[in-house]
Structures are given as C-alpha cells and as structure tokens.
Design an enzyme around this catalytic site. Structure first.
Site, mmCIF file in Angstrom:
data_model
loop_
_atom_site.group_PDB
_atom_site.id
_atom_site.type_symbol
_atom_site.label_atom_id
_atom_site.label_comp_id
_atom_site.label_asym_id
_atom_site.label_seq_id
_atom_site.Cartn_x
_atom_site.Cartn_y
_atom_site.Cartn_z
ATOM 1 C CE LYS A 58 -2.446 -2.740 -0.460
ATOM 2 N NZ LYS A 58 -2.500 -4.214 -0.395
ATOM 3 N N GLY A 122 9.697 -21.300 16.233
ATOM 4 C CA GLY A 122 9.022 -22.144 17.220
ATOM 5 C C GLY A 122 8.679 -23.481 16.598
ATOM 6 C CD GLU A 213 -5.502 -15.814 -14.173
ATOM 7 O OE1 GLU A 213 -4.831 -15.160 -13.357
ATOM 8 O OE2 GLU A 213 -5.943 -16.958 -13.939
ATOM 9 C CB SER A 279 1.455 -12.860 -8.124
ATOM 10 O OG SER A 279 1.160 -12.357 -9.422
ATOM 11 N NE ARG A 282 1.145 -15.272 0.825
ATOM 12 C CZ ARG A 282 2.425 -14.878 0.833
ATOM 13 N NH1 ARG A 282 2.975 -14.410 -0.284
ATOM 14 N NH2 ARG A 282 3.135 -14.943 1.939
ATOM 15 C CG HIS A 454 -24.609 16.776 -0.834
ATOM 16 N ND1 HIS A 454 -24.546 15.985 -1.957
ATOM 17 C CD2 HIS A 454 -24.495 18.062 -1.262
ATOM 18 C CE1 HIS A 454 -24.420 16.759 -3.027
ATOM 19 N NE2 HIS A 454 -24.378 18.022 -2.637
HETATM 20 P P1 FAD Z 1 1.672 -14.101 8.269
HETATM 21 O O1 FAD Z 1 1.394 -12.661 8.155
HETATM 22 O O2 FAD Z 1 2.307 -14.803 7.126
HETATM 23 O O3 FAD Z 1 2.583 -14.245 9.556
HETATM 24 C C1 FAD Z 1 3.142 -15.450 9.949
HETATM 25 C C2 FAD Z 1 4.392 -15.163 10.752
HETATM 26 O O4 FAD Z 1 4.826 -16.380 11.362
HETATM 27 C C3 FAD Z 1 5.572 -14.672 9.932
HETATM 28 O O5 FAD Z 1 6.192 -13.602 10.589
HETATM 29 C C4 FAD Z 1 6.498 -15.869 9.854
HETATM 30 O O6 FAD Z 1 7.869 -15.505 9.754
HETATM 31 C C5 FAD Z 1 6.243 -16.496 11.205
HETATM 32 N N1 FAD Z 1 6.563 -17.928 11.282
HETATM 33 C C6 FAD Z 1 6.270 -18.902 10.387
HETATM 34 N N2 FAD Z 1 6.677 -20.116 10.882
HETATM 35 C C7 FAD Z 1 7.217 -19.857 12.104
HETATM 36 C C8 FAD Z 1 7.777 -20.666 13.113
HETATM 37 N N3 FAD Z 1 7.837 -21.991 12.986
HETATM 38 N N4 FAD Z 1 8.235 -20.075 14.221
HETATM 39 C C9 FAD Z 1 8.171 -18.713 14.389
HETATM 40 N N5 FAD Z 1 7.644 -17.898 13.469
HETATM 41 C C10 FAD Z 1 7.163 -18.475 12.358
HETATM 42 N N6 FAD Z 1 -4.319 -9.019 3.127
HETATM 43 C C11 FAD Z 1 -5.224 -8.050 3.365
HETATM 44 O O7 FAD Z 1 -6.173 -8.279 4.126
HETATM 45 N N7 FAD Z 1 -5.112 -6.810 2.797
HETATM 46 C C12 FAD Z 1 -4.093 -6.509 1.959
HETATM 47 O O8 FAD Z 1 -4.021 -5.388 1.461
HETATM 48 C C13 FAD Z 1 -3.133 -7.506 1.677
HETATM 49 N N8 FAD Z 1 -2.115 -7.243 0.852
HETATM 50 C C14 FAD Z 1 -1.188 -8.209 0.611
HETATM 51 C C15 FAD Z 1 -0.159 -7.922 -0.277
HETATM 52 C C16 FAD Z 1 0.790 -8.882 -0.558
HETATM 53 C C17 FAD Z 1 1.901 -8.556 -1.521
HETATM 54 C C18 FAD Z 1 0.725 -10.155 0.088
HETATM 55 C C19 FAD Z 1 1.769 -11.207 -0.164
HETATM 56 C C20 FAD Z 1 -0.296 -10.443 0.964
HETATM 57 C C21 FAD Z 1 -1.276 -9.484 1.229
HETATM 58 N N9 FAD Z 1 -2.346 -9.732 2.080
HETATM 59 C C22 FAD Z 1 -3.282 -8.767 2.302
HETATM 60 C C23 FAD Z 1 -2.492 -11.030 2.757
HETATM 61 C C24 FAD Z 1 -1.991 -10.936 4.217
HETATM 62 O O9 FAD Z 1 -0.650 -10.501 4.202
HETATM 63 C C25 FAD Z 1 -2.113 -12.288 4.902
HETATM 64 O O10 FAD Z 1 -3.417 -12.785 4.775
HETATM 65 C C26 FAD Z 1 -1.773 -12.156 6.384
HETATM 66 O O11 FAD Z 1 -0.467 -11.687 6.559
HETATM 67 C C27 FAD Z 1 -1.916 -13.508 7.087
HETATM 68 O O12 FAD Z 1 -1.605 -13.349 8.433
HETATM 69 P P2 FAD Z 1 -1.037 -14.568 9.285
HETATM 70 O O13 FAD Z 1 -0.839 -14.039 10.652
HETATM 71 O O14 FAD Z 1 -1.880 -15.760 9.102
HETATM 72 O O15 FAD Z 1 0.368 -14.939 8.624
HETATM 73 P P1 NAI Z 2 -4.475 -15.059 -6.157
HETATM 74 O O1 NAI Z 2 -5.072 -16.335 -5.698
HETATM 75 O O2 NAI Z 2 -5.169 -13.793 -5.831
HETATM 76 O O3 NAI Z 2 -4.304 -15.085 -7.740
HETATM 77 C C1 NAI Z 2 -3.530 -16.034 -8.380
HETATM 78 C C2 NAI Z 2 -3.871 -16.009 -9.861
HETATM 79 O O4 NAI Z 2 -2.901 -16.769 -10.537
HETATM 80 C C3 NAI Z 2 -5.238 -16.610 -10.164
HETATM 81 O O5 NAI Z 2 -5.954 -15.759 -11.007
HETATM 82 C C4 NAI Z 2 -4.882 -17.920 -10.832
HETATM 83 O O6 NAI Z 2 -5.843 -18.338 -11.765
HETATM 84 C C5 NAI Z 2 -3.555 -17.590 -11.493
HETATM 85 N N1 NAI Z 2 -2.699 -18.741 -11.754
HETATM 86 C C6 NAI Z 2 -2.471 -19.804 -10.956
HETATM 87 N N2 NAI Z 2 -1.594 -20.644 -11.533
HETATM 88 C C7 NAI Z 2 -1.243 -20.093 -12.720
HETATM 89 C C8 NAI Z 2 -0.360 -20.476 -13.755
HETATM 90 N N3 NAI Z 2 0.351 -21.599 -13.706
HETATM 91 N N4 NAI Z 2 -0.254 -19.669 -14.843
HETATM 92 C C9 NAI Z 2 -0.964 -18.500 -14.920
HETATM 93 N N5 NAI Z 2 -1.816 -18.106 -13.958
HETATM 94 C C10 NAI Z 2 -1.950 -18.877 -12.862
HETATM 95 O O7 NAI Z 2 -2.982 -15.093 -5.595
HETATM 96 P P2 NAI Z 2 -1.888 -13.955 -5.399
HETATM 97 O O8 NAI Z 2 -2.143 -12.798 -6.283
HETATM 98 O O9 NAI Z 2 -0.599 -14.667 -5.443
HETATM 99 O O10 NAI Z 2 -2.156 -13.473 -3.919
HETATM 100 C C11 NAI Z 2 -2.168 -14.420 -2.856
HETATM 101 C C12 NAI Z 2 -3.141 -14.023 -1.816
HETATM 102 O O11 NAI Z 2 -2.634 -12.911 -1.072
HETATM 103 C C13 NAI Z 2 -4.473 -13.518 -2.348
HETATM 104 O O12 NAI Z 2 -5.347 -14.574 -2.642
HETATM 105 C C14 NAI Z 2 -4.978 -12.720 -1.224
HETATM 106 O O13 NAI Z 2 -5.608 -13.571 -0.315
HETATM 107 C C15 NAI Z 2 -3.721 -12.151 -0.607
HETATM 108 N N6 NAI Z 2 -3.581 -10.749 -1.023
HETATM 109 C C16 NAI Z 2 -4.552 -9.873 -0.655
HETATM 110 C C17 NAI Z 2 -4.486 -8.559 -1.033
HETATM 111 C C18 NAI Z 2 -5.582 -7.648 -0.654
HETATM 112 O O14 NAI Z 2 -6.381 -8.013 0.186
HETATM 113 N N7 NAI Z 2 -5.664 -6.442 -1.214
HETATM 114 C C19 NAI Z 2 -3.372 -8.042 -1.835
HETATM 115 C C20 NAI Z 2 -2.437 -9.069 -2.221
HETATM 116 C C21 NAI Z 2 -2.547 -10.357 -1.795
#
Ligand code: FAD
Ligand code: NAI
Length: 475
Positions: A58, A122, A213, A279, A282, A454
């Site tokens: 962001k 952990g 895609e 991407s 995950r 408004h």
């Molecule tokens: P995580 O945030 O992955 O945290 C897990 C933590 O556990 C990490 O720090 C990791 O190092 C640690 N860990 C793992 N294994 C161990 C272990 N054995 N011992 C100790 N520590 C450990 N979601 C939104 O809602 N809004 C968004 O705008 C958004 N944008 C995103 C943008 C990107 C580029 C990405 C990749 C994700 C985005 N997400 C967004 C998704 C969001 O980041 C995840 O859903 C969220 O972080 C999940 O939280 P969590 O606590 O489950 O795991």
């Molecule tokens: P995603 O699940 O959003 O999208 C993955 C895309 O890749 C899908 O459209 C899928 O059809 C395509 N795909 C899969 N395999 C493929 C292949 N072999 N070739 C071409 N296309 C393929 O996953 P993304 O973007 O990696 O994000 C992971 C997760 O992180 C999201 O699902 C979301 O939960 C979280 N996230 C949330 C954000 C937010 O809330 N604003 C921002 C970024 C991530």
C-alpha cells in the site's frame, strides 16, 4: 527446565500477534514467537502483512499513485509542475520506514500488554503432563511449555517449478516490493490480487506490463459486472492482460527472463521481460513446525486442518490465518486470532465468514462483501439489484474520479442485503458501511433511509440502495 506459559502463539503476523494481545488482555500469561528478521537481523514482527504484504504494497501504491496524479492529472486542476521524476530508491526507503513503524508498534504493543516475545523459530518438541513443549531456536533459544498453543505461521508465495524465485529477475511478492529501478518490461504471471496491485505500481512508474493468466475469466471471485468493468479500465490504463494462457518454458539469464506460453487462441508466444513477478497464490507455512512431534493433522496442501472454530485435531492446539482454510486476508486472520483467544477464556468468540470484505487496492479500487450475482444465481436465490454510477456523484466529480459504480444485491422477498460490490474511488473505505449493514442484517431500504453526508462518495451507496427499489434520486 522449560518456561511455562498459559498460551504460546507461534507466528507474529496479524493472526498471531493479535491472538497474543487478546489472550493477554483476558488475563493469560502469553508468549509469542516470531522468526521474521529485519535487514539488521533484528526482530520484525507483523508477518507477511507488515513486512512484505499489505503495508509495503500500500505504501508503494500510494507513492506511484501520487506520481501518476502529478504527471497526468494535476494539470486538470491548474497545477503545473514541470517535468516530474521518480526517485525509486527514495520511494523504497519511505516504504521501509513505514514497515519499521509497524514492526516497532507491535513490539510496543507486546510490552504494553505484557506478552513475552521470543525472536526465533518455534517448533513442537512433544507433550508432557498435559502441556505442549515448544522449542525456540534461532536469534533466541528457549524451551517453553503451555496447555494452549495457537499456530499462526502464515503462508509463502507459491513458486512455478520451472521458475524458482531468485528475487533478482524472478520475483515473489518480496522481490516485487524492492525492485531497485523501474523495469522497462515487466511480466506478471497470475492476474490475482498481487499481480494487479504490483503490476499497477510498476506500470504507473513507467514499466510496460504484461499479465499472463491461466483462467479464461478475469477476477473470477469478483462480481462479473465489476470484473468486466475492471478489465476494461486496467486495459485502458495500459496493463496488457492475457487470459487463458498456458505457461511453458521460462528461461532466466542476466539479460532478463523469457517466458514461452500458449495463448487462448492456441498460438505459441514468447514474452521477453526484464523482471518477472510470479503471483499464482500462496502455500501454508507448516514446514519447520515439527507438527509430527505431536501428531498435528495437515491436509494435502500442507494447511493445518481446523474446524469452524479453529480447533485442530489436538486438544488445546488452535490454528488461525493463512495457515488454515479460508481467504488469505489479514483481517480474517485477526478475527480468528481474537475469537480463539476468547474461546480459550471460555467466551464465545465468533467470526462471520459470510461478511469478510475483500479489497483490491488498484485504481479504481475494488471492494466487495457477501455474495456475487453469479453466486446468487447458482444458489437459486431470487434477488433484486440496484446500481449507481460514480459519474452521477457530486463528490466523485469534484475529486475528478468518476469511474465505476456501487451495486447492491438484496433478497427479492425480504429486501435483506446479500452482497455489495464496489469499483471506484475509496471503495476500500466505502465497503465498511456495507459490512456493518450486513452484520446487522439490514435491508436495502435501511441504507436508503439513512441520511448520508453531502457531498460524499457514500451517497452512491445510498443511491444504489434506492436503485434496488428503482427510485434513485440523482440518476
Ligand atoms: P503471516 O502474516 O504470514 O505471519 C506469519 C508469521 O509467522 C511470519 O512472521 C512468519 O515468519 C512467522 N513464522 C512462520 N513459521 C514460524 C515458526 N515456525 N516459528 C516462528 N515464526 C514463524 N491481506 C489483506 O487483508 N489486505 C491486503 O491489502 C493484503 N495485501 C497483501 C499484499 C501482498 C503482496 C501479500 C503477499 C499479501 C497481502 N495480504 C493482504 C495477505 C496478508 O498478508 C495475509 O493474509 C496475512 O499476513 C496472514 O496473516 P497470518 O498471521 O496468518 O500470517
Ligand atoms: P491469487 O489467488 O489472488 O491469484 C492467483 C492467480 O494466478 C489466479 O488468477 C490464478 O488463476 C492464477 N494462476 C495460478 N496458476 C497459474 C499459472 N500456472 N499460470 C498462470 N496463472 C496462474 O494469488 P496472489 O495474487 O498470489 O495473492 C495471494 C493471496 O494474497 C491472495 O489470494 C490474497 O488472499 C492475498 N492478497 C490480498 C491482497 C488484498 O487483500 N488487497 C493483496 C495481495 C494479496
């Protein structure tokens, strides 16, 4: 001798750190273990969200949007700037500072709430006398025990076997957030949330972006009318999005990355780019947890198996967030973390999975809650739809951003709101009203009868609610 706690939380992302804080508020003695390291090797709690996800993405979206406004939209307001340039290193430095503020904020919150933080990995080391033994290794070594353990270890980017991440040319979300200079050509595999957000950042900064895609439909999880509008707008902005492709060989060299693919028409195509973001979803982080030591059940994807209340197969072991089923969203992880802490305390923690909002922070933003029109059709629900365009909203006109609309779907008989879908300015903020309305089981008429300020974008939500009953006032 192990240090004894009431609750051990493994993972300090939004699921874990929030669970730890809530458990401490409820009077438990809590440990939270997290292994994320900052550039200096120090602790960086906050997980994916804070370090390489929600927050840094962001920050870059904001910087790149300012840049785009300065280049293309300031002139409409009578502002002339001369040549506008972008210092990518400075932009990344600002992003890193925002991340650090959040890391430090969590360490402060741990102190404030008396959560004991351990920096390291952990892992389960067994069970004895009704308690679980958890080992901390890494920056800090310790042996801990507790009757209640919350696993919140999150997720990591999925790799394509043919294109392992090197974070130099082939980038996960991590590398995509720290590209040192704007690539001339950027490829993105996967037009999901990360592909669209990160693709937008680098496009605004001047990269030629191609998104490949696999699915034949764009943004299949969104309402079809929103997805259609989004595809039209993103294409007009300059994102080249190819649907229905099959990725073939990928070669990575010092010159860049070459991706061979079959397009939707069956033709073989080669795309040469300087950088490639992969991407494609995950995978849950369960390696390194030593789940076998206690018999913690995982599914075929490696996710921890939980019931609706985040209970695993082991008494006293819970799991929340990206490491379990459900959408991978920070706020979903947080809600589960709070609910689990409250359940441990014998309270009735609750998460309503039907009203978790989704937001995609592109421009225009996309946000929705509840069911889409295609889901309602598939479920055989008889519904009414009301839609209002931002083009007819005074505040949107004053902002200079009239793209998109608000759409409300309501039950044809009861008028209960079943889904709200927004594409347009500040959709991320507007969706909160819809979530609140659905949480209170509001009808479309309820929103239509509420006085909205408004001029405000939120008047569009009211007008969409009026449109459900075919009585918009401004359109
Ligand atoms: P995580 O945030 O992955 O945290 C897990 C933590 O556990 C990490 O720090 C990791 O190092 C640690 N860990 C793992 N294994 C161990 C272990 N054995 N011992 C100790 N520590 C450990 N979601 C939104 O809602 N809004 C968004 O705008 C958004 N944008 C995103 C943008 C990107 C580029 C990405 C990749 C994700 C985005 N997400 C967004 C998704 C969001 O980041 C995840 O859903 C969220 O972080 C999940 O939280 P969590 O606590 O489950 O795991
Ligand atoms: P995603 O699940 O959003 O999208 C993955 C895309 O890749 C899908 O459209 C899928 O059809 C395509 N795909 C899969 N395999 C493929 C292949 N072999 N070739 C071409 N296309 C393929 O996953 P993304 O973007 O990696 O994000 C992971 C997760 O992180 C999201 O699902 C979301 O939960 C979280 N996230 C949330 C954000 C937010 O809330 N604003 C921002 C970024 C991530």
């Amino acid at each position: 001798m192990s240090q004894s706690f009431d609750v051990i939380v493994i993972g300090g992302g939004p699921g874990g750190y929030i669970a730890a804080i809530r458990a401490a508020q409820l009077g438990f003695k809590v440990a939270c273990i997290d292994e994320w390291k900052n550039a200096a090797g120090g602790p960086a709690p906050g997980g994916t969200c804070t370090n390489v996800g929600c927050i840094p993405s962001k920050a870059l979206l904001q910087s790149s949007e300012h840049f785009e406004h300065a280049r293309h939209h300031f002139a409409d307001h009578g502002i002339s700037t001369g040549e506008v340039t972008m210092d990518v290193a400075k932009m990344l430095g600002r992003k890193d500072a925002v991340v650090k503020q959040n890391n430090d904020g969590i360490l402060y919150l741990f102190k404030k709430n008396k959560v004991t933080f351990f920096h390291g990995r952990g892992s389960f080391a067994g069970a004895a006398d009704g308690a679980y033994l958890v080992k901390v290794t890494g920056a800090q070594n310790a042996d801990l025990s507790a009757k209640q353990v919350v696993v919140a270890t999150g997720s990591s980017a999925r790799q394509l076997p043919a294109a392992p991440f090197d974070e130099v040319n082939i980038l996960s979300n991590d590398g995509a957030l720290r590209v040192g200079a704007t690539p001339r050509k950027l490829g993105v595999i996967g037009s999901g949330v990360i592909g669209l957000e990160m693709g937008s950042v680098w496009r605004r900064l001047g990269a030629e972006v191609t998104v490949l895609e696999a699915m034949p439909t764009f943004l299949a999880a969104a309402d079809e009318s929103v997805a259609k509008e989004a595809l039209k707008i993103f294409t007009k902005q300059g994102l080249k999005i190819e649907l229905g492709v099959k990725i073939g060989e990928i070669s990575n060299s010092q010159q860049g990355v070459s991706v061979s693919y079959t397009n939707a028409k069956g033709a073989e195509v080669q795309l040469d780019v300087d950088k490639l973001i992969v991407s494609i979803g995950r995978v849950p982080n369960t390696q390194g947890l030593n789940a076998e030591a206690v018999g913690l059940k995982l599914d075929e994807r490696g996710a921890i198996v939980v019931d609706d209340e985040c209970r695993t197969n082991l008494p006293g072991v819970w799991a929340v967030g990206d490491v379990v089923r459900g959408p991978m969203l920070a706020h979903k992880a947080e809600e589960e973390g709070v609910a689990v802490a409250e359940r441990i305390a014998g309270q009735h923690g609750h998460v309503d999975f039907g009203i978790i909002p989704w937001v995609i922070y592109t421009s225009p933003e996309i946000a929705w809650v509840g069911r889409t029109e295609q889901q309602l059709k598939a479920d055989g629900v008889v519904y009414k739809a009301g839609q209002f365009p931002f083009l007819a909203n005074g505040r949107a006109r004053a902002l200079g951003d009239t793209t998109g609309f608000v759409k409300i779907l309501a039950d044809a008989k009861t008028d209960e709101i079943l889904g709200v879908h927004i594409i347009g300015p500040m959709a991320s903020e507007l969706i909160a009203e819809a979530v609140m309305a659905m949480a209170f089981k509001a009808s479309a008429e309820d929103i239509a009868r509420i006085c909205h300020a408004h001029p405000s974008l939120s008047e569009s939500t009211r007008e969409a609610a009026l449109a459900v009953d075919k009585r918009t006032l401004n359109f």
